[in-house]
Write a protein that holds these residues in place. Structure first.
Motif, mmCIF file in Angstrom:
data_model
loop_
_atom_site.group_PDB
_atom_site.id
_atom_site.type_symbol
_atom_site.label_atom_id
_atom_site.label_comp_id
_atom_site.label_asym_id
_atom_site.label_seq_id
_atom_site.Cartn_x
_atom_site.Cartn_y
_atom_site.Cartn_z
ATOM 1 N N TRP A 267 0.819 -1.206 0.000
ATOM 2 C CA TRP A 267 0.000 0.000 0.000
ATOM 3 C C TRP A 267 0.852 1.254 0.000
ATOM 4 C CZ3 TRP A 267 -4.644 -0.644 -1.545
ATOM 5 C CH2 TRP A 267 -5.326 -1.831 -1.259
ATOM 6 N N PHE A 268 1.695 1.385 1.015
ATOM 7 C CA PHE A 268 2.437 2.631 1.162
ATOM 8 C C PHE A 268 3.826 2.267 1.641
ATOM 9 C CE2 PHE A 268 1.769 7.218 1.389
ATOM 10 C CZ PHE A 268 2.892 7.632 2.070
ATOM 11 N N PHE A 348 9.020 7.965 -1.084
ATOM 12 C CA PHE A 348 7.795 7.231 -0.777
ATOM 13 C C PHE A 348 7.141 6.737 -2.052
ATOM 14 C CE2 PHE A 348 7.587 7.997 3.670
ATOM 15 C CZ PHE A 348 8.335 9.140 3.836
ATOM 16 N N LEU A 350 3.446 4.661 -3.411
ATOM 17 C CA LEU A 350 2.143 4.183 -2.966
ATOM 18 C C LEU A 350 1.410 3.452 -4.075
ATOM 19 C CD1 LEU A 350 -0.098 6.948 -3.712
ATOM 20 C CD2 LEU A 350 1.658 7.766 -2.235
ATOM 21 N N ARG A 363 -8.975 -0.315 1.434
ATOM 22 C CA ARG A 363 -7.832 0.442 1.928
ATOM 23 C C ARG A 363 -7.532 0.027 3.343
ATOM 24 N NH1 ARG A 363 -10.583 5.019 0.170
ATOM 25 N NH2 ARG A 363 -10.141 5.136 -2.052
ATOM 26 N N VAL A 367 -4.091 4.195 6.495
ATOM 27 C CA VAL A 367 -3.925 5.234 5.481
ATOM 28 C C VAL A 367 -5.155 6.121 5.505
ATOM 29 C CG1 VAL A 367 -3.656 5.685 3.022
ATOM 30 C CG2 VAL A 367 -2.539 3.719 4.064
ATOM 31 N N VAL A 388 -0.734 9.290 5.896
ATOM 32 C CA VAL A 388 -1.026 8.092 6.683
ATOM 33 C C VAL A 388 -1.384 8.501 8.091
ATOM 34 C CG1 VAL A 388 0.356 6.462 5.380
ATOM 35 C CG2 VAL A 388 1.419 7.847 7.111
ATOM 36 N N VAL A 394 3.999 2.019 7.952
ATOM 37 C CA VAL A 394 4.488 2.182 6.578
ATOM 38 C C VAL A 394 5.451 1.031 6.251
ATOM 39 C CG1 VAL A 394 5.924 3.635 5.107
ATOM 40 C CG2 VAL A 394 4.208 4.663 6.586
#
Lengths: 489, 417
Positions: A267-268, A348, A350, A363, A367, A388, A394
């Protein structure tokens, strides 16, 4: 399996068979002790065969033996002299070696060489196709399972160094082995220069303009770039692009491993960015180092996630701006070091599904719902981490930030620097240093008047002097150069 | 190839086609494939419970003293005899009651008499064997019951129990007469050869497993070398003219392919030898002075398809491993066409061979790890021995019956050791 040479030579000497003694190695090894008539006969035959072999170019003696003696095994002989003769010859061995019927016989065999021992181009092609296929299979078995598209977001604007930066980014993205969507957001509206880069890349691109012009200070530029990235994320949401969003700033340098590593993000994710905050001024750097030497070790120029020994994310490592406190660049063309913001966007990545509107996309809870941000209701303050709710969730990439996969660099030209639009020069450039070696007879008619006078003066002086010509031209160059540098400064 | 007429038939064929493609594509994503040889799917068999082995207690002059004199015996390619002894001592198939044993093992290290440069001298080995068998037959009654037919010996030297490094000499001597009825566990294997007995078990030569494990590289490093070989092409010390060593096959490889960019062949000893094998598709395993070589083991462990250039060779565990499906066999007379042969192999066949090689049980079967692990070469040897059970009734001799000729063989062998 290796034999000792001592044993081998003693073994050879013990072999008493007559035609074996014709073998040149053993023949050279020692003389036959008693010249009996049969041995003289064989000696004569051997000399005759040697002579004939010299003429013909191959081992003729074996042909004779073939006709005289016959055993049950055949062998092929080819020569190394380039003459391609395939002869049916027999080995020189006793045939009663094994009781069983074996095709394989111990002893001296021919070294088979085909007439044209060079690669066949069709076979080479086929071998390369095989290599490619095997590598493809390896990639599918051991590489990334289901590769996702890479969505690269690049904020840019037209300036002298744009060509340098965008060429690097374009080449990096063209080398990525996955599908790439390149979203280029340009401050000051779409321009032809940027469009040419975007067009040359042969990638799937989305080029949009952003209404504001890029400001002159680094701080404001950073803020505007954040806004431009959000605009790009809006585009991802509208077009419902599926893939991994990477923030590819135009002056950064990306390694190829970066794009392989980000495939692992769910996701991130966060990765380590190498910060190159260097102004190019060596004196400044050494003064920075001196102030730092009071006991504290120089901190790493890295921005990224920091983990404990068990691999869990426990914090963030940021670039230490302290040593540069007095001398950081404020304006874009300052000669001091440019400082990164606390958390650069480029560290970063995503999943684009985070940005989609549907709530059907599951999701994760940590986040934030970015729709507010994307609709323009909020402003992003501290960088991407504010997207986030729980920064400790993370995902870390590059073995928890230990691999630096990209480098952050900000370098720009002077504010008043001039560059030809599209780097295409419309009319020929002015002469600043005339070419002194080759007299150009025709050029004097084409050049404008001012330079013509200079040129007329120069050749005359040069033709008069022989040896000192070199020095004179050097002098000319010497007087010329400070002028140019002065004007640049 | 869709049938024209009825829609039912066309939809059925479409379904079949779809199933076929999905099945074949499903197979493509499979990394390994099960290996089953002529004896069936026996690579992963567990020998415990299938046989019992009794280990004779021989004086240490046959084993430990030799090892103490020269510890290099533990690391050279003939070390299998020593490790087999150690494995059997602590294995669950070992029995301390010889009356219930199916097989008898005598711990002798005939290949542990090394020259200063590390090569084994086979000259005393026949005498050592004779003396050991005399000891066994006089101290225990089990040898005389069958004249050795339920005994097995590990003889990993160049030509097995012929005990010589030169092939002609070895053929002249033949298998030691006293071992004619015993089962030989040897590395040498060639069809229709004097030194390979019908019931022998061929094993791979010893290759140090830790050393190979230490050089493994990630499997996603692309294989970019087509054919790889490092070793001698001419043995200038022993065969300066060429044509004798390797029956001229290695020299033929060099002469034909030294200029071919697809062939990465040379006589170097690079430190990246193992890594390079993992970056190659084909690894040549040509014969040398004897047909077998540790290259086969290395090729299998590193996933490189072995190209075996040795006529009539018998490869290790030939009944358990279907070598024709795993390696490529090239006749020595076809060496000049090696590039044509290798490039004309269909892609699917190559991928299948790589899948078979990737099978971990395949790699395990070629190794002698310390301590022993399930499926390794020790267990394959025991499986092979178990497959030969039960012993045929005719093997047992009546009291007083003698089959072996104790005085056969060269005179030098009859001297005591």
């Amino acid at each position: 399996m290796k034999l000792l040479s001592a044993f081998r030579s003693s073994y050879l000497n013990r072999r008493g068979s007559t035609f074996r003694s014709l073998d040149p190695s053993s023949f050279d090894g020692g003389l036959i002790p008693k010249p009996s008539p049969s041995s003289i006969f064989w000696l004569a035959i051997h000399c005759l065969c040697c002579l004939i072999s010299l003429i013909l170019g191959f081992r003729f003696s074996h042909l004779v033996l073939f006709f005289l003696f016959s055993t049950s095994v055949t062998n092929l002989y080819t020569t190394t002299a380039g003459v391609s003769q395939l002869l049916q010859l027999k080995p020189l061995e006793k045939a009663n070696v094994t009781a069983k019927s074996s095709r394989v016989v111990v002893g001296r065999h021919g070294i088979r060489i085909r007439p044209w021992p060079h690669p066949n181009p069709i076979e080479v092609m086929r071998a390369h196709q095989l290599l490619e296929r095997v590598q493809k299979e390896q990639k599918s078995l051991y590489g990334v399972r289901s590769p996702r598209a890479v969505i690269a977001v690049t904020p840019t604007y037209v300036r002298t160094f744009q060509a340098l930066h965008l060429t690097g980014v374009m080449h990096s993205l063209m080398l990525v082995p996955y599908d790439v969507v390149w979203i280029v957001v340009e401050a000051g509206g779409k321009s032809n220069e940027t469009a040419s880069f975007v067009g040359k890349s042969r990638l799937k691109t989305i080029h949009v303009g952003f209404d504001q012009k890029m400001p002159n200070t680094w701080e404001d530029r950073g803020k505007l770039e954040s806004k431009m990235r959000i605009q790009a994320l809006r585009i991802v949401r509208e077009e419902k692009l599926d893939g991994i969003v990477v923030f590819v700033d135009d002056s950064n340098m990306h390694s190829m491993e970066l794009f392989d590593e980000i495939q692992n993000v769910r996701w991130f994710g966060a990765l380590s960015v190498g910060i190159l905050a260097h102004s190019g001024n060596a004196d400044e750097l050494s003064s920075v180092l001196k102030t730092n030497q009071e006991g504290k070790p120089l901190s790493m120029p890295i921005q990224g996630p920091s983990c404990d020994s068990s691999g869990k994310l426990v914090g963030w490592h940021v670039f230490n701006t302290q040593p540069y406190a007095t001398k950081t660049a404020v304006y874009v063309d300052d000669k001091a070091a440019v400082m990164p913001s606390k958390m650069e966007w480029s560290g970063f990545v995503l999943n684009s599904r985070l940005l989609w509107k549907e709530s059907a996309v599951d999701r994760p809870a940590w986040v934030k719902d970015v729709n507010n941000l994307l609709d323009g209701n909020e402003e992003i303050e501290d960088g991407p981490l504010s997207m986030v709710k729980d920064p400790s969730m993370v995902e870390t990439l590059g073995s928890c930030g230990r691999n630096v996969l990209l480098w952050w660099l900000r370098v720009e030209a002077r504010a008043d620097s001039n560059f030809p639009p599209g780097w295409i020069i419309k009319s020929p450039l002015d002469i600043t240093v005339p070419s002194e070696r080759t007299p150009w007879p025709d050029s004097s008619s084409k050049l404008p008047v001012v330079t013509n006078e200079e040129k007329n003066n120069q050749p005359a002086t040069e033709k008069r002097s022989g040896k000192p010509r070199g020095s004179k031209s050097k002098n000319n160059r010497g007087t010329q150069e400070p002028k140019t540098t002065r004007s640049r400064k | 190839p869709a049938p024209p007429t009825m829609t039912n038939r066309s939809s059925l064929s479409a379904i079949l086609l779809f199933l076929f493609f999905s099945a074949s594509s499903a197979q493509h994503n499979v990394r390994t494939e099960r290996i089953s040889g002529s004896a069936g799917d026996v690579l992963e068999d567990n020998p415990v419970g299938k046989l019992k082995v009794y280990v004779y207690e021989l004086p240490s002059k046959y084993n430990k003293k030799l090892l103490q004199k020269d510890p290099r015996c533990l690391t050279h390619m003939f070390a299998a005899e020593i490790f087999m002894h150690r494995f059997l001592l602590s294995s669950p198939v070992r029995t301390l009651n010889p009356d219930e044993a199916d097989w008898f093992y005598s711990p002798i290290y005939p290949t542990c008499d090394l020259t200063p440069t590390g090569l084994p001298l086979p000259f005393k080995s026949p005498r050592m064997m004779r003396s050991a068998i005399q000891l066994i037959s006089s101290n225990w009654p089990y040898w005389n019951k069958t004249e050795g037919a339920d005994h097995f010996f590990v003889v990993p030297h160049d030509f097995g129990a012929c005990f010589h490094y030169q092939e002609e000499k070895a053929i002249e001597r033949g298998i030691l007469p006293l071992l004619k009825r015993a089962t030989l566990v040897q590395t040498f294997g060639q069809r229709n050869h004097v030194c390979l007995d019908q019931g022998s078990i061929t094993i791979p030569p010893f290759a140090p497993p830790q050393k190979m494990q230490a050089h493994l590289i990630p499997p996603d490093v692309p294989r970019s070398i087509f054919v790889y070989f490092r070793g001698l092409f001419y043995d200038v010390n022993n065969d300066p003219e060429g044509g004798y060593y390797a029956r001229g096959a290695r020299a033929a490889v060099w002469e034909n392919f030294k200029n071919n960019p697809l062939f990465d062949i040379s006589t170097d000893h690079p430190t990246t030898y193992y890594e390079d094998m993992q970056r190659s598709i084909f690894c040549l395993c040509p014969l040398g002075w004897a047909p077998w070589s540790p290259r086969l083991v290395e090729a299998v462990v590193f996933g490189c398809i072995p190209v075996i250039i040795a006529d009539d060779i018998v490869l290790p565990f030939a009944d358990a491993i279907p070598w024709e499906e795993i390696g490529v066999f090239v006749a020595e007379k076809d060496v000049p066409e090696l590039d044509t042969i290798l490039t004309s192999i269909p892609t699917e066949v190559i991928l299948r061979k790589q899948r078979l090689l990737a099978n971990p049980s395949m790699k395990q079967a070629m190794l002698f790890p310390q301590p022993a692990q399930p499926g390794d070469a020790f267990h394959q040897i025991l499986n092979g021995l178990a497959r030969k059970l039960p012993h045929d009734g005719s093997v047992y001799l009546k009291a007083g019956e003698k089959v072996l000729n104790w005085t056969a063989g060269p005179v030098g062998d009859l001297k005591p050791w």
